[in-house]
Design an enzyme around this catalytic site. Structure first.
Site, PDB file in Angstrom:
ATOM      1  N   GLY A   1     -89.965  20.383 -46.400  1.00  0.00           N
ATOM      2  CA  GLY A   1     -90.526  19.041 -46.214  1.00  0.00           C
ATOM      3  C   GLY A   1     -89.666  18.216 -45.275  1.00  0.00           C
ATOM      4  O   GLY A   1     -88.704  18.706 -44.691  1.00  0.00           O
TER       5      GLY A   1
ATOM      6  N   LEU B   1     -86.828  15.949 -44.571  1.00  0.00           N
ATOM      7  CA  LEU B   1     -85.601  15.587 -45.273  1.00  0.00           C
ATOM      8  C   LEU B   1     -85.101  14.197 -44.903  1.00  0.00           C
ATOM      9  O   LEU B   1     -84.426  13.555 -45.694  1.00  0.00           O
ATOM     10  CB  LEU B   1     -84.514  16.625 -44.987  1.00  0.00           C
ATOM     11  CG  LEU B   1     -84.828  18.048 -45.428  1.00  0.00           C
ATOM     12  CD1 LEU B   1     -83.707  18.993 -45.028  1.00  0.00           C
ATOM     13  CD2 LEU B   1     -85.096  18.112 -46.922  1.00  0.00           C
ATOM     14  N   GLN B   2     -85.406  13.761 -43.701  1.00  0.00           N
ATOM     15  CA  GLN B   2     -84.972  12.445 -43.244  1.00  0.00           C
ATOM     16  C   GLN B   2     -86.135  11.774 -42.527  1.00  0.00           C
ATOM     17  O   GLN B   2     -86.734  12.371 -41.634  1.00  0.00           O
ATOM     18  CB  GLN B   2     -83.777  12.586 -42.295  1.00  0.00           C
ATOM     19  CG  GLN B   2     -83.247  11.279 -41.796  1.00  0.00           C
ATOM     20  CD  GLN B   2     -82.032  11.462 -40.893  1.00  0.00           C
ATOM     21  OE1 GLN B   2     -81.522  12.566 -40.736  1.00  0.00           O
ATOM     22  NE2 GLN B   2     -81.603  10.394 -40.286  1.00  0.00           N
TER      23      GLN B   2
ATOM     24  N   GLU C   1     -87.955  12.108 -32.809  1.00  0.00           N
ATOM     25  CA  GLU C   1     -89.042  12.672 -31.999  1.00  0.00           C
ATOM     26  C   GLU C   1     -89.324  14.127 -32.351  1.00  0.00           C
ATOM     27  O   GLU C   1     -90.482  14.525 -32.478  1.00  0.00           O
ATOM     28  CB  GLU C   1     -88.721  12.552 -30.516  1.00  0.00           C
ATOM     29  CG  GLU C   1     -89.810  13.086 -29.626  1.00  0.00           C
ATOM     30  CD  GLU C   1     -89.490  12.971 -28.148  1.00  0.00           C
ATOM     31  OE1 GLU C   1     -90.234  13.583 -27.368  1.00  0.00           O
ATOM     32  OE2 GLU C   1     -88.528  12.299 -27.781  1.00  0.00           O
ATOM     33  N   ARG C   2     -88.297  14.920 -32.547  1.00  0.00           N
ATOM     34  CA  ARG C   2     -88.519  16.336 -32.875  1.00  0.00           C
ATOM     35  C   ARG C   2     -89.144  16.493 -34.255  1.00  0.00           C
ATOM     36  O   ARG C   2     -90.000  17.354 -34.460  1.00  0.00           O
ATOM     37  CB  ARG C   2     -87.216  17.127 -32.765  1.00  0.00           C
ATOM     38  CG  ARG C   2     -86.765  17.257 -31.313  1.00  0.00           C
ATOM     39  CD  ARG C   2     -85.654  18.222 -31.139  1.00  0.00           C
ATOM     40  NE  ARG C   2     -84.444  17.761 -31.816  1.00  0.00           N
ATOM     41  CZ  ARG C   2     -83.368  18.501 -31.990  1.00  0.00           C
ATOM     42  NH1 ARG C   2     -83.327  19.736 -31.555  1.00  0.00           N
ATOM     43  NH2 ARG C   2     -82.315  18.027 -32.589  1.00  0.00           N
ATOM     44  N   ARG C   3     -88.744  15.646 -35.207  1.00  0.00           N
ATOM     45  CA  ARG C   3     -89.367  15.693 -36.532  1.00  0.00           C
ATOM     46  C   ARG C   3     -90.835  15.319 -36.453  1.00  0.00           C
ATOM     47  O   ARG C   3     -91.681  15.936 -37.094  1.00  0.00           O
ATOM     48  CB  ARG C   3     -88.644  14.742 -37.493  1.00  0.00           C
ATOM     49  CG  ARG C   3     -87.320  15.309 -37.989  1.00  0.00           C
ATOM     50  CD  ARG C   3     -86.545  14.289 -38.753  1.00  0.00           C
ATOM     51  NE  ARG C   3     -85.817  13.517 -37.734  1.00  0.00           N
ATOM     52  CZ  ARG C   3     -85.267  12.353 -37.925  1.00  0.00           C
ATOM     53  NH1 ARG C   3     -85.357  11.745 -39.078  1.00  0.00           N
ATOM     54  NH2 ARG C   3     -84.611  11.754 -36.964  1.00  0.00           N
TER      55      ARG C   3
ATOM     56  N   GLU D   1     -78.382   8.567 -32.893  1.00  0.00           N
ATOM     57  CA  GLU D   1     -78.888   9.665 -33.725  1.00  0.00           C
ATOM     58  C   GLU D   1     -78.710  11.001 -33.008  1.00  0.00           C
ATOM     59  O   GLU D   1     -78.313  11.990 -33.602  1.00  0.00           O
ATOM     60  CB  GLU D   1     -80.361   9.475 -34.091  1.00  0.00           C
ATOM     61  CG  GLU D   1     -80.821  10.638 -34.946  1.00  0.00           C
ATOM     62  CD  GLU D   1     -82.243  10.512 -35.428  1.00  0.00           C
ATOM     63  OE1 GLU D   1     -83.026  11.411 -35.085  1.00  0.00           O
ATOM     64  OE2 GLU D   1     -82.552   9.561 -36.134  1.00  0.00           O
ATOM     65  N   ASN D   2     -78.989  11.035 -31.719  1.00  0.00           N
ATOM     66  CA  ASN D   2     -78.810  12.275 -30.966  1.00  0.00           C
ATOM     67  C   ASN D   2     -77.355  12.712 -30.969  1.00  0.00           C
ATOM     68  O   ASN D   2     -77.051  13.901 -31.092  1.00  0.00           O
ATOM     69  CB  ASN D   2     -79.296  12.116 -29.526  1.00  0.00           C
ATOM     70  CG  ASN D   2     -80.783  12.304 -29.415  1.00  0.00           C
ATOM     71  OD1 ASN D   2     -81.425  12.831 -30.311  1.00  0.00           O
ATOM     72  ND2 ASN D   2     -81.346  11.864 -28.313  1.00  0.00           N
TER      73      ASN D   2
ATOM     74  N   ARG E   1     -76.257  14.568 -34.114  1.00  0.00           N
ATOM     75  CA  ARG E   1     -76.745  15.929 -34.350  1.00  0.00           C
ATOM     76  C   ARG E   1     -75.611  16.907 -34.092  1.00  0.00           C
ATOM     77  O   ARG E   1     -74.777  16.698 -33.232  1.00  0.00           O
ATOM     78  CB  ARG E   1     -77.901  16.253 -33.393  1.00  0.00           C
ATOM     79  CG  ARG E   1     -79.184  15.638 -33.799  1.00  0.00           C
ATOM     80  CD  ARG E   1     -80.372  16.169 -33.025  1.00  0.00           C
ATOM     81  NE  ARG E   1     -80.128  17.106 -31.981  1.00  0.00           N
ATOM     82  CZ  ARG E   1     -80.466  16.913 -30.706  1.00  0.00           C
ATOM     83  NH1 ARG E   1     -81.036  15.812 -30.311  1.00  0.00           N
ATOM     84  NH2 ARG E   1     -80.219  17.842 -29.815  1.00  0.00           N
TER      85      ARG E   1
END
Length: 108
Positions: free
Chosen positions: A5, A7-8, A25-27, A59-60, A63
């Protein structure tokens, strides 16, 4: 995401009657590929375009799978957003890297 699912949640801000994606964006793309109609999001209030861009860049940077070129580009992008605010020490604090690492990646 299929097994665990989301997660964030993604981060969004109000843009008139709609919402603008700040980070995740990837999520969001992964959720669309899975056919999800909605996902959790965190709505933030931002003062400026620069602040919104900085939140996405931060955020990036946080990662774990960025390569050194991507990190250096993100450091440069942050500094260009607000050179008076984004010092080497601030970047070290948000990205969790050593001061030496950051200074080698992007000479201030």
């Amino acid at each position: 995401m299929k097994q665990e699912g989301l997660l964030q949640p993604v981060t969004v801000r109000r843009a008139g009657e709609n919402y603008e994606l700040i980070s995740g964006e990837r999520r969001l793309r992964a959720a669309k590929l899975l056919g999800w109609q909605s996902i959790d999001s965190k709505v933030i209030e931002t003062v400026s375009e620069g602040e919104a861009a900085a939140k996405g860049l931060i955020e990036n940077l946080q990662r774990e799978n960025l390569n050194p070129i991507e990190e250096a580009q993100a450091f440069q992008d942050l500094i260009q957003l607000d050179p008076g605010y984004w010092s080497q020490d601030r970047i070290v604090d948000i990205c969790g890297k050593s001061k030496t690492y950051v200074s080698r990646a992007y000479p201030f």
